[in-house]
Structure formats: C-alpha cells, structure tokens
Design an enzyme around this catalytic site. Structure first.
Site, PDB file in Angstrom:
ATOM      1  N   GLU A   9       0.796  -1.226   0.000  1.00 54.86           N
ATOM      2  CA  GLU A   9       0.000   0.000   0.000  1.00 54.86           C
ATOM      3  C   GLU A   9       0.830   1.278   0.000  1.00 54.86           C
ATOM      4  OE1 GLU A   9      -0.155  -2.557   2.106  1.00 54.86           O
ATOM      5  OE2 GLU A   9      -2.065  -2.628   3.173  1.00 54.86           O
ATOM      6  N   ASP A  82      -2.154  -5.249   3.487  1.00 56.30           N
ATOM      7  CA  ASP A  82      -2.354  -5.663   4.878  1.00 56.30           C
ATOM      8  C   ASP A  82      -3.283  -6.877   4.985  1.00 56.30           C
ATOM      9  OD1 ASP A  82      -0.703  -3.672   5.783  1.00 56.30           O
ATOM     10  OD2 ASP A  82      -2.314  -2.313   6.399  1.00 56.30           O
ATOM     11  N   ASP A  84      -6.051  -7.877   6.265  1.00 57.33           N
ATOM     12  CA  ASP A  84      -7.394  -7.664   6.804  1.00 57.33           C
ATOM     13  C   ASP A  84      -8.361  -7.429   5.650  1.00 57.33           C
ATOM     14  OD1 ASP A  84      -6.741  -5.117   5.964  1.00 57.33           O
ATOM     15  OD2 ASP A  84      -6.769  -4.211   7.951  1.00 57.33           O
TER      16      ASP A  84
END
Length: 418
Positions: A9, A82, A84
């Site tokens: 990201e 990430d 999640d």
C-alpha cells in the site's frame, strides 16, 4: 523471465519489504485503494442485486498506469497489502485492473514485516480470500447507501449540512439514549465520613465509616452527618480486628487494537486516529540507523491476545537475561480471547527482542517512541511473574460506629518492575 512485481500500500512498507527480498523482485506501492464508488452518484444498482459500479480514483490514475506497465513486464504479480478486509479488497481491485496485463496474480500474507515472516510468506503464495472481499464490499456499500439515501432526508427534515452514516448514526443514537438517561436520573444526597486517626506510632492514617449499629452506612443529609461527627469527636476509637492477607496482581495480556487506543489516549492524550497512524508507521517500518528500515511491531488491527510460540520463547529469554529467575513464571502465560474475537492476527507486540525501546529511541519521533515503549513493556510484562501484595485491613470501632482502613505493601514487584 522478468522480475516478480510485489505491490503493497505505501512507500514506507515497500521500502521495508524490499530490504528482505532479492533482486528478482520489484516492489511498488499502490498508495492505498485504487478504485472506489463514484463520488457524484450512488454507484450501487439497487434493482440488480446491489451491484457496485467502481471506478479508478482520479488521484490514482497515473499509479494504476504505472502498475499495469510493470505487471505486463513481470513474471508474476504478488499482492502484499495488509492482512485484513481492507487489504484484501485493495488486492482484489488490483487484480481486477491488472488481470488483463498478467494472469499470474497471487496473494501474499504476513503479519509482521521481518525477514523471516516476509520470506515465509513469499514461499507460501495464496489465492484471494473472497469472503474477506465480500465482507469489505458489504461494509462499503452500506456506507454508501446509508450516507447517500438518508442524508438528504435529514436535509429536508432538519437542516442542510447534516450527514448520516453506517456507524455514526448508530453511535449518535447511543449518545442520545445515554443523555436521556442522564437527564432522567434523580440524584440522591448522601454523605461519607472519614476519620483521620493516630496510633502510638506514626504516621497518621485515614479510616472510612462503613457501618452504624451493624448496618451499612447510609447518611442521607448534612444534619445526620453533622450529628454523627459531633458524637464521634467525643468517643474513643478502638482497634477491633487486624486482617493480613496476600494478594496477587497478574499482568494484563498484550495489546489489541482497542486497548492500545485506550492507553494511547489515557497516557498520551492521542486521539484514536493518531494512535493508529503512529502504530501503522511502527508496523510498516522506520529507519533505525545502520539497520535501515525495520518493522518494529506486528499488525496493529487485531482483536486477539494470541501470541506465537516463537515470540513467547524470546520474551522468556529476554526476561531471563535482564531480570532474575524469580521474574519468570514456570511456563508461558497463555491468555484467552473474548468469545467473539475473530483471532485473525496475533496480539500487538514487538517483532524482535534485539530492539528494546532505549535502543531505538534516538531514531524515533517522540510519539513513535512513546507508543513503541508501551507496546514493548505491555508484552514483556504479560510474560512476567505476578506481583505479590500484602494487604492489611483494620477494623476500628467507636461505640456503634465501625470504620475500616486498608494498607498495602508490595512484597514482590514482579511485572511492576516495568
């Protein structure tokens, strides 16, 4: 064959990950989400199974073009956002816009940015998790539907400029209900009496009135309190009973997201957003002198107090090396998660015992050091011996009045040493 393209990201995370990969990898940053619902329309087809209409975020147009060019020239595309829902969604959007340029697209998952964790993750490539993607989309579509469909109703009924939201509207209701309870509460007057007493040996101490005529104290007005005090001034106070008992104070489990946010505010007055911003920086990696960019903590969005066996082992090693054996319990402490915990990630902890807070302090900003220090101390304390407290309770009687005084002495500091 070309290099393998790795997409994360942020540039900070890209720099840290790149350090642990060889020259066969090219690491680039997507700068977060690359697609979203359009700003100027609902972007959700309510009549056709709530189908979303995503578009490239204007500010990410050049980033997407750059990633498409790199994907075309690469052997494979490895998506390492990430671990999640949001990270999975970012990966899904990337796979959608890059699929036409490279068919070899895989998911990479790691929960801490260390050499071992990163290398293990790249040895175990995965497919995208559609359940996480659907969960993120459901939240995003609900955000849009509530915000875009209910906000105009508020403008019409109450006033312009108001907004509704999936979370904020429920939170507002909870606040309103609590405020009504506060307004409806009927206060009752009560008085407490504390006596300052002296024994044959100093120092003076305070004792609280707990019973009158064998019943729990309940003084409802100033007149009754004044009368009791006047009577007590002329009475002898006799020590009736002394009870000594030993208590254990056990350490708290390592941080999860909510407890880190709470202590961030309690200790440093950090708003939730600042705590998470600083924690993200500690996770993604910071420049630590000659070591370069280092990820200092595990992933900071978690509801689990679970800790890996490896981390438990090095925590015990650190305690043994830096404190005496009495500070180390016979076996590792294992904490239980709450019933509804998702347990997708470990607790928030340091990634290595070789970088205690004092070792990294010269390289961190004040807020980074403060947050890292409490994460480190909380984790190490969670694996230390309990503190032993000797509590002494004094029962003191003055005619029909009974007072209690308590005192504590630390017999063994245990995890208090931190």
């Amino acid at each position: 064959m070309g290099k393998r393209l790795v997409i994360v990201e942020s540039p900070a995370k890209a720099k840290t990950v790149n350090k642990y990969l060889g020259s066969d990898f090219l690491v680039k940053a997507s700068m977060g989400h690359i697609r979203d619902l359009p700003k100027k329309s609902l972007g959700v087809d309510i009549e056709h199974d709530f189908k979303p209409d995503y578009e490239i975020i204007p500010a990410r147009t050049s980033t997407v073009a750059e990633l498409q060019k790199a994907a075309k020239q690469s052997e494979a595309v490895l998506l390492a956002a990430d671990p999640d829902r949001e990270g999975e969604a970012i990966c899904w959007h990337l796979s959608t816009v890059l699929g036409a340029f490279n068919k070899n697209i895989y998911r990479v998952l790691f929960h801490e940015i260390t050499k071992g964790a990163v290398q293990r993750a790249f040895e175990n490539l995965r497919e995208l998790d559609q359940n996480k993607i659907n969960a993120q989309q459901a939240r995003r579509l609900l955000d849009r539907l509530v915000g875009y469909l209910i906000s105009p109703l508020l403008w019409k009924k109450i006033g312009r400029g108001l907004s509704a939201g999936r979370v904020q509207s429920i939170a507002l209701r909870v606040i309103c209900e609590r405020e009504r309870e506060i307004k409806d509460f009927i206060p009752e007057e009560y008085w407490s009496i504390t006596a300052e007493l002296k024994a044959s040996n100093p120092p003076p101490f305070k004792a609280a009135l707990t019973e009158i005529d064998g019943k729990k104290t309940k003084i409802k007005n100033e007149k009754s309190a004044t009368a009791a005090v006047s009577e007590l001034r002329n009475l002898p106070f006799d020590l009736e009973k002394v009870e000594v008992k030993e208590k254990k104070r056990n350490p708290s489990p390592p941080y999860i997201t909510s407890t880190l946010q709470q202590d961030g505010f309690r200790l440093f007055h950090f708003p939730v957003k600042k705590t998470m911003y600083v924690a993200q920086r500690l996770y993604e990696g910071l420049e630590i002198g000659p070591k370069g960019s280092v990820g200092l903590i595990t992933y900071m969005r978690t509801d689990s107090v679970r800790v890996s066996n490896q981390a438990l082992s090095w925590a015990r090693k650190y305690i043994r090396q830096n404190y005496s054996e009495e500070y180390l319990p016979e076996k590792s402490r294992i904490y239980k998660n709450k019933r509804k915990a998702q347990d997708a990630h470990e607790a928030i902890r340091p990634t290595t015992l070789s970088l205690p807070p004092d070792a990294v302090k010269p390289y961190l900003a004040k807020e980074e050091y403060n947050l890292y220090r409490i994460i480190w101390n909380r984790f190490i304390a969670s694996q230390m011996s309990s503190a032993l407290i000797e509590e002494t309770v004094f029962d003191i009687k003055a005619s029909k009045y009974k007072f209690k005084a308590k005192g504590e002495v630390i017999k063994f500091d245990g995890y208090f040493i931190l």
